[in-house]
Motif scaffolding. Sequence first.
Motif, PDB file in Angstrom:
ATOM      1  N   GLU A 187       6.974  -0.505   9.569  1.00 23.15           N
ATOM      2  CA  GLU A 187       6.444   0.613  10.356  1.00 23.15           C
ATOM      3  C   GLU A 187       6.477   1.950   9.631  1.00 23.15           C
ATOM      4  O   GLU A 187       5.542   2.726   9.714  1.00 23.15           O
ATOM      5  CB  GLU A 187       7.201   0.743  11.670  1.00 23.15           C
ATOM      6  N   VAL A 188       7.556   2.241   8.915  1.00 25.45           N
ATOM      7  CA  VAL A 188       7.705   3.562   8.314  1.00 25.45           C
ATOM      8  C   VAL A 188       7.325   3.621   6.832  1.00 25.45           C
ATOM      9  O   VAL A 188       7.277   4.704   6.263  1.00 25.45           O
ATOM     10  CB  VAL A 188       9.142   4.103   8.497  1.00 25.45           C
ATOM     11  N   LEU A 189       7.056   2.480   6.203  1.00 22.23           N
ATOM     12  CA  LEU A 189       6.689   2.459   4.789  1.00 22.23           C
ATOM     13  C   LEU A 189       5.799   1.249   4.537  1.00 22.23           C
ATOM     14  O   LEU A 189       6.194   0.117   4.817  1.00 22.23           O
ATOM     15  CB  LEU A 189       7.943   2.385   3.908  1.00 22.23           C
ATOM     16  N   ALA A 190       4.593   1.494   4.027  1.00 19.76           N
ATOM     17  CA  ALA A 190       3.644   0.395   3.855  1.00 19.76           C
ATOM     18  C   ALA A 190       2.692   0.675   2.703  1.00 19.76           C
ATOM     19  O   ALA A 190       2.564   1.802   2.224  1.00 19.76           O
ATOM     20  CB  ALA A 190       2.855   0.188   5.142  1.00 19.76           C
ATOM     21  N   VAL A 191       2.014  -0.373   2.296  1.00 23.86           N
ATOM     22  CA  VAL A 191       0.949  -0.273   1.308  1.00 23.86           C
ATOM     23  C   VAL A 191      -0.327   0.030   2.091  1.00 23.86           C
ATOM     24  O   VAL A 191      -0.679  -0.734   2.993  1.00 23.86           O
ATOM     25  CB  VAL A 191       0.793  -1.595   0.526  1.00 23.86           C
ATOM     26  N   PRO A 192      -1.004   1.146   1.790  1.00 22.28           N
ATOM     27  CA  PRO A 192      -2.230   1.459   2.527  1.00 22.28           C
ATOM     28  C   PRO A 192      -3.286   0.367   2.337  1.00 22.28           C
ATOM     29  O   PRO A 192      -3.479  -0.130   1.237  1.00 22.28           O
ATOM     30  CB  PRO A 192      -2.704   2.781   1.906  1.00 22.28           C
ATOM     31  N   GLU A 193      -3.921  -0.011   3.433  1.00 25.14           N
ATOM     32  CA  GLU A 193      -4.947  -1.052   3.380  1.00 25.14           C
ATOM     33  C   GLU A 193      -6.063  -0.643   2.414  1.00 25.14           C
ATOM     34  O   GLU A 193      -6.547   0.483   2.445  1.00 25.14           O
ATOM     35  CB  GLU A 193      -5.538  -1.294   4.766  1.00 25.14           C
ATOM     36  N   GLY A 194      -6.434  -1.554   1.548  1.00 22.28           N
ATOM     37  CA  GLY A 194      -7.503  -1.304   0.583  1.00 22.28           C
ATOM     38  C   GLY A 194      -7.053  -0.634  -0.692  1.00 22.28           C
ATOM     39  O   GLY A 194      -7.840  -0.515  -1.640  1.00 22.28           O
ATOM     40  N   SER A 195      -5.801  -0.169  -0.767  1.00 26.86           N
ATOM     41  CA  SER A 195      -5.324   0.463  -2.000  1.00 26.86           C
ATOM     42  C   SER A 195      -5.155  -0.614  -3.075  1.00 26.86           C
ATOM     43  O   SER A 195      -4.995  -1.795  -2.776  1.00 26.86           O
ATOM     44  CB  SER A 195      -4.008   1.202  -1.756  1.00 26.86           C
ATOM     45  N   PRO A 196      -5.193  -0.226  -4.352  1.00 24.54           N
ATOM     46  CA  PRO A 196      -5.126  -1.236  -5.414  1.00 24.54           C
ATOM     47  C   PRO A 196      -3.756  -1.898  -5.534  1.00 24.54           C
ATOM     48  O   PRO A 196      -2.724  -1.232  -5.476  1.00 24.54           O
ATOM     49  CB  PRO A 196      -5.458  -0.440  -6.681  1.00 24.54           C
ATOM     50  N   VAL A 197      -3.774  -3.203  -5.679  1.00 27.90           N
ATOM     51  CA  VAL A 197      -2.586  -4.005  -5.953  1.00 27.90           C
ATOM     52  C   VAL A 197      -2.817  -4.636  -7.319  1.00 27.90           C
ATOM     53  O   VAL A 197      -3.767  -5.392  -7.503  1.00 27.90           O
ATOM     54  CB  VAL A 197      -2.378  -5.103  -4.890  1.00 27.90           C
ATOM     55  N   GLU A 198      -1.981  -4.283  -8.282  1.00 29.27           N
ATOM     56  CA  GLU A 198      -2.135  -4.799  -9.645  1.00 29.27           C
ATOM     57  C   GLU A 198      -1.279  -6.054  -9.792  1.00 29.27           C
ATOM     58  O   GLU A 198      -0.056  -5.995  -9.708  1.00 29.27           O
ATOM     59  CB  GLU A 198      -1.716  -3.746 -10.665  1.00 29.27           C
TER      60      GLU A 198
END
Length: 184
Positions: A40-51
Amino acid sequence: MTSLDPRAPLVLDTRELGRRPGSERHVEVTVPAPADLGIEVLAVPEGSPVELDLRLEAVMEGVLVTGTALVGLDGECVRCLEKIEDEAEVDIQELYVYNDSRDGRAPDEDDETSRTEGDLIDLEPVLRDAVVLALPFQPMCQDDCPGLCPDCGARLADEPGHDHGDKVDPRWAGLASLKEDPSN
């Protein structure tokens, strides 16, 4: 028939390995992050790059995937609500068992076993587990974040000398007027 879409970003084709134990393939790819990757308080933004930097290796039982994933994180400090922008590198290691039995399950395997579907493997559940387990349970902007003032909500890191003076317990506030009045 497989239920995985071979064009999905986190679905990898293992056909090149040919089920020959010892054969391997190195994969470096950047894919968009799936939805709801985090807490809930910390996440990977949807669509951001994952290497992803992965090694796919054929073994007797299936395909062993090892490597790392580098993700960007957005969230807020649990003490002062300050915005947090960070990145995390998580380790990935998972064995995808060949799915050869008629019912799609090996007789001695449980429901938690990752499986190939045809020659395809789905990395999303493994990536999700690795990222979520690597995140701090209560992320903070700094290790010694003092948080917010309980009286007025001021961020104490911005105002280190923040003070509201001597507090009087409201139950005794009526007696304070007796002390201040010289006629009594």
